[in-house]
Design a protein around this motif. Sequence first.
Motif, PDB file in Angstrom:
ATOM      1  N   UNK A  33      44.387-107.192  27.202  1.00 37.30           N
ATOM      2  CA  UNK A  33      45.206-105.991  27.021  1.00 37.30           C
ATOM      3  C   UNK A  33      46.545-106.126  27.737  1.00 37.30           C
ATOM      4  N   UNK A  34      46.506-106.596  28.973  1.00 37.00           N
ATOM      5  CA  UNK A  34      47.728-106.696  29.761  1.00 37.00           C
ATOM      6  C   UNK A  34      48.692-107.718  29.168  1.00 37.00           C
ATOM      7  N   UNK A  35      48.159-108.797  28.644  1.00 39.83           N
ATOM      8  CA  UNK A  35      49.021-109.800  28.027  1.00 39.83           C
ATOM      9  C   UNK A  35      49.701-109.245  26.780  1.00 39.83           C
ATOM     10  N   UNK A  36      48.954-108.511  25.971  1.00 38.97           N
ATOM     11  CA  UNK A  36      49.557-107.945  24.756  1.00 38.97           C
ATOM     12  C   UNK A  36      50.600-106.881  25.102  1.00 38.97           C
ATOM     13  N   UNK A  37      50.321-106.069  26.129  1.00 39.68           N
ATOM     14  CA  UNK A  37      51.315-105.092  26.577  1.00 39.68           C
ATOM     15  C   UNK A  37      52.567-105.811  27.069  1.00 39.68           C
ATOM     16  N   UNK A  38      52.360-106.898  27.789  1.00 39.69           N
ATOM     17  CA  UNK A  38      53.474-107.685  28.322  1.00 39.69           C
ATOM     18  C   UNK A  38      54.327-108.267  27.200  1.00 39.69           C
ATOM     19  N   UNK A  39      53.686-108.850  26.198  1.00 41.68           N
ATOM     20  CA  UNK A  39      54.442-109.439  25.093  1.00 41.68           C
ATOM     21  C   UNK A  39      55.131-108.365  24.253  1.00 41.68           C
ATOM     22  N   UNK A  40      54.482-107.207  24.116  1.00 42.99           N
ATOM     23  CA  UNK A  40      55.124-106.105  23.398  1.00 42.99           C
ATOM     24  C   UNK A  40      56.423-105.695  24.085  1.00 42.99           C
ATOM     25  N   UNK A 191      55.812-111.936  33.651  1.00 47.58           N
ATOM     26  CA  UNK A 191      54.886-111.049  34.360  1.00 47.58           C
ATOM     27  C   UNK A 191      55.521-109.698  34.672  1.00 47.58           C
ATOM     28  N   UNK A 192      56.832-109.654  34.818  1.00 49.62           N
ATOM     29  CA  UNK A 192      57.494-108.390  35.146  1.00 49.62           C
ATOM     30  C   UNK A 192      57.219-107.312  34.102  1.00 49.62           C
ATOM     31  N   UNK A 193      56.986-107.728  32.854  1.00 48.99           N
ATOM     32  CA  UNK A 193      56.737-106.761  31.788  1.00 48.99           C
ATOM     33  C   UNK A 193      55.330-106.168  31.862  1.00 48.99           C
ATOM     34  N   UNK A 194      54.484-106.731  32.688  1.00 51.48           N
ATOM     35  CA  UNK A 194      53.148-106.164  32.858  1.00 51.48           C
ATOM     36  C   UNK A 194      53.173-104.989  33.840  1.00 51.48           C
ATOM     37  N   UNK A 195      54.133-104.989  34.746  1.00 49.71           N
ATOM     38  CA  UNK A 195      54.194-103.988  35.812  1.00 49.71           C
ATOM     39  C   UNK A 195      54.820-102.686  35.301  1.00 49.71           C
ATOM     40  N   UNK A 196      54.240-101.566  35.695  1.00 52.66           N
ATOM     41  CA  UNK A 196      54.874-100.264  35.460  1.00 52.66           C
ATOM     42  C   UNK A 196      55.218 -99.648  36.817  1.00 52.66           C
ATOM     43  N   UNK A 197      56.310 -98.915  36.857  1.00 52.74           N
ATOM     44  CA  UNK A 197      56.748 -98.320  38.124  1.00 52.74           C
ATOM     45  C   UNK A 197      57.294 -96.921  37.880  1.00 52.74           C
ATOM     46  N   UNK A 198      56.866 -95.983  38.739  1.00 53.26           N
ATOM     47  CA  UNK A 198      57.392 -94.617  38.725  1.00 53.26           C
ATOM     48  C   UNK A 198      58.011 -94.352  40.089  1.00 53.26           C
ATOM     49  N   UNK A 199      59.337 -94.284  40.126  1.00 57.12           N
ATOM     50  CA  UNK A 199      60.029 -94.203  41.412  1.00 57.12           C
ATOM     51  C   UNK A 199      60.444 -92.784  41.803  1.00 57.12           C
ATOM     52  N   UNK A 200      60.344 -91.799  40.876  1.00 56.60           N
ATOM     53  CA  UNK A 200      60.791 -90.445  41.204  1.00 56.60           C
ATOM     54  C   UNK A 200      59.652 -89.441  41.303  1.00 56.60           C
ATOM     55  N   UNK A 201      58.431 -89.926  41.482  1.00 57.53           N
ATOM     56  CA  UNK A 201      57.273 -89.047  41.661  1.00 57.53           C
ATOM     57  C   UNK A 201      57.312 -88.423  43.058  1.00 57.53           C
TER      58      UNK A 201
END
Length: 372
Positions: A33-40, A191-201
């Motif tokens: 799943x993570x690889x496909x999300x990354x490639x997307x 690999x950076x495309x696998x990471x999600x970040x929310x900085x204003x929570x």
Amino acid sequence: LSLFISLLVLLLETLFTLLMLVWRIFPGTESILMSMKTHRDWGYDAKGIDKPNIVCPNTAHPAFDKAAAYFKIHIKHVQVDPDTFAVRPADVARAIDSNTVCIVGSAPQYPHGIMDDIEALSEIAVRYDVGLHVDACLGGFLIPFMEAAGFSLPLFDFRLPGVTAISVDTHKYGYTYKGSSVVLYRNWSLFQYQITSTSDWPGGVYASPTMSGSRAGANISVTWAAMMSYGKDGYVKATKEIIKGARYLVNGLSNIDGIKVMGDPQISCVAWTSDKFNIYELSVFLTKKGWNLATLQFPAGIHIALTRRHMEPGVLDRLLADIRECAGDLCGKPVGKPSGAAAMYGMAAQIPDRSIIDDIAKEYWNLYYKVK
């Protein structure tokens, strides 16, 4: 060690020193799943693709279908060769279009234990500038050690320029507990495309590289302990035993009247069918004799994933003897309508509207989770 094994060991070594990487060991499906999300996400950022698709052999693991459903990726299934059960690279190339972000090859695939031609797929990935995910979830702790165990195998890893990601299940032939797998990327930028970040929570900065926000460390520790316990020598020894046993089984099956091995399995999984009797009836007979084997569809067959337990003295000989006995009985009988479990297997495979089967499968889970 090959580059593939070096990267795998490096990844697990780092687990105990970099907190970020603790979350990169996850259940088998999630690595895909993570690889496909990354490639997307790579496709959108690098090429502006907003309607992504992936191209998979129809023998690829259903985790790719799950990824497509989760991440709104269109999945193109390419039928494998009906004789070799490997995907034909030319068919994959024809399925690629301007929205393709990734193609997939199995090393090996689960149903028949067949290796796709990763070298040819790598050339295609480079030519069309798309990702290539090698699904080694099943074979990831066998194929890297085959050369040291005395068996030849074509290249399948990052030595091929088109390979961008590899998934490996440590909970299979890595001999650790269920629910652990890793995904390896060709470089850090992907690999950076696998990471999600929310900085204003309001609760603070929240960044995570996987679907789960938190994860128990016990499975990671057990995985590390298993790898250190086996070591390279242990994995080479286990690989030699299993591959030798698989080829012994293939040879034995090939000499049984009415039995036809499906393709040319080179790793640990072996599948067989018959053109003389209903193979599901053989499955029922073997179940009655105490064997717990998986059945296949499209086409019908029986499958076994060999482990070290099967390499114990006499086990494979007993299996072959039971198959020979049952096949002999079935070959001597006139072909009629199957009954019992054999009829159920056949009926499910013959229903043309597969959504009916999907609905039945979903209803199983509805009943499983239903609270009265």
